[in-house]
Design a protein around this motif. Structure first.
Motif: not given
Length: 346
Positions: A13-14, A20-21, A59-61, A293-296
């Motif tokens: 949701x955020x 995230x958990x 943090x990644x999101x 968007x983050x990993x690649x």
């Protein structure tokens, strides 16, 4: 009455670690994602992963989050709205994990009088952890809450000429004025055992370098074969020369063997082998998300530069491109114009 349910993966949701958990808990406790016995899966997920990973993932999101919300959700909603404008039947959107849920999506359609649903898993290739888990959950919910609903499931479209054309065009549009030496097709990874479990012949899938090119009924559910076939077909469509493009797999988890070659190591090797300019596409995803968007686009570029690479070109997913909207809308209308089948599922 007919209607359509588009289903994508989902998102927290955020970027709050608590949200995230919650998302990771639902995702990783799925027996088709981590296919261990329930006790072992619970120990691994709730005892280890959920005590360590949510803060890191949050943090990644946060790096890729948009003002409107999760990119995957926003892009999926844009796709839904555009397809809804171009089709003659109600279009609802759901996520396998998180909100809007598949149950809510089916309820939305049912409340409009829909009893014949086209279920559209937004995954080009079939996998236990994607297409299969969507179908299984949808059928469970249908049997429990919507017994009058019939399902038609859109099959994997990894080799559909319309999809291949859209994907190839999206890559060409990005690379039209770009100088590059190698194009990498990066697909989400799965454990090798998933490939063997999905083998309906119980004997074909050896993951030995040749089975994916040898015709077999197993290919109907073989994620690895379907990924390589997507690469091959798009390569042909773009007229790519042998040796200038390749396939890899990203996002592995744990210590079990996953599909190889690994994307991060492939990017590193390309750079070390002297490739200065590379491009990368992610055809396992219809919508851009954390893994693209983050990993690649971020981590992949960093790896490339750290190992001597110069120009790194990330190719967005097909998202809500107009040609993809038109293609998906045409598939839906073709189905909507067929007579209703008097069956519970197909």
């Amino acid at each position: 009455m007919k209607g359509v349910l588009l289903v994508n993966l989902g998102s927290p949701k955020s970027t709050d670690p608590k949200d995230v958990k919650t998302y990771l808990g639902e995702f990783l406790m799925d027996e088709r994602v981590i296919d261990l016995p329930k006790l072992l899966r619970t120990i691994l997920v709730k005892g280890i992963i959920l005590n360590t990973r949510p803060k890191q993932s949050a943090k990644a999101y946060a790096k890729i989050w948009w003002d409107e919300g999760s990119p995957l959700i926003v892009l999926s909603e844009r796709l839904q709205n555009k397809v809804d404008d171009m089709t003659s039947v109600p279009i609802s959107l759901a996520m396998r994990y998180g909100e809007p849920s598949i149950k809510n999506g089916l309820q939305e359609l049912y409340d409009q009088g829909v009893t014949d649903v086209l279920l559209v898993p937004l995954y080009p290739q079939y996998a236990m952890a994607t297409t299969e888990t969507i179908i299984v959950l949808a059928e469970e919910l249908r049997d429990q809450f919507f017994p009058k609903i019939n399902f038609t499931v859109v099959p994997p479209f990894y080799n559909h000429p319309d999809y291949v054309t859209v994907l190839a065009r999206s890559i060409a549009d990005k690379l039209d004025h770009v100088d590059y030496e190698h194009l990498l097709f990066s697909y989400h990874g799965v454990p090798e055992r998933h490939i063997r479990k999905s083998d309906i012949t119980n004997s074909h899938c050896k993951i030995d370098g040749s089975c994916c090119q040898t015709p077999s009924k197993a290919h109907q559910f073989c994620y690895r074969h379907q990924c390589y076939e997507t690469t091959r077909l798009v390569g042909e469509k773009l007229g790519l020369k042998e040796g200038t493009f390749s396939t890899s797999f990203q996002s592995r988890l744990g210590f079990d063997p996953w599909l190889k070659p690994y994307t991060d190591r492939t990017i590193e090797k390309l750079a070390k082998d002297g490739i200065k300019k590379m491009a990368i596409a992610t055809p396992a995803f219809v919508s851009d998300c954390l893994e693209t968007l983050e990993e690649i686009a971020m981590e992949g570029e960093e790896i490339f530069h750290e190992n001597g690479g110069k120009d790194f070109h990330f190719i967005p997913c097909i998202n809500d491109r107009q040609d993809w909207v038109k293609t998906l809308s045409r598939w839906i209308d073709e189905w909507a114009n067929q007579p209703v089948k008097d069956t519970k599922a197909s």
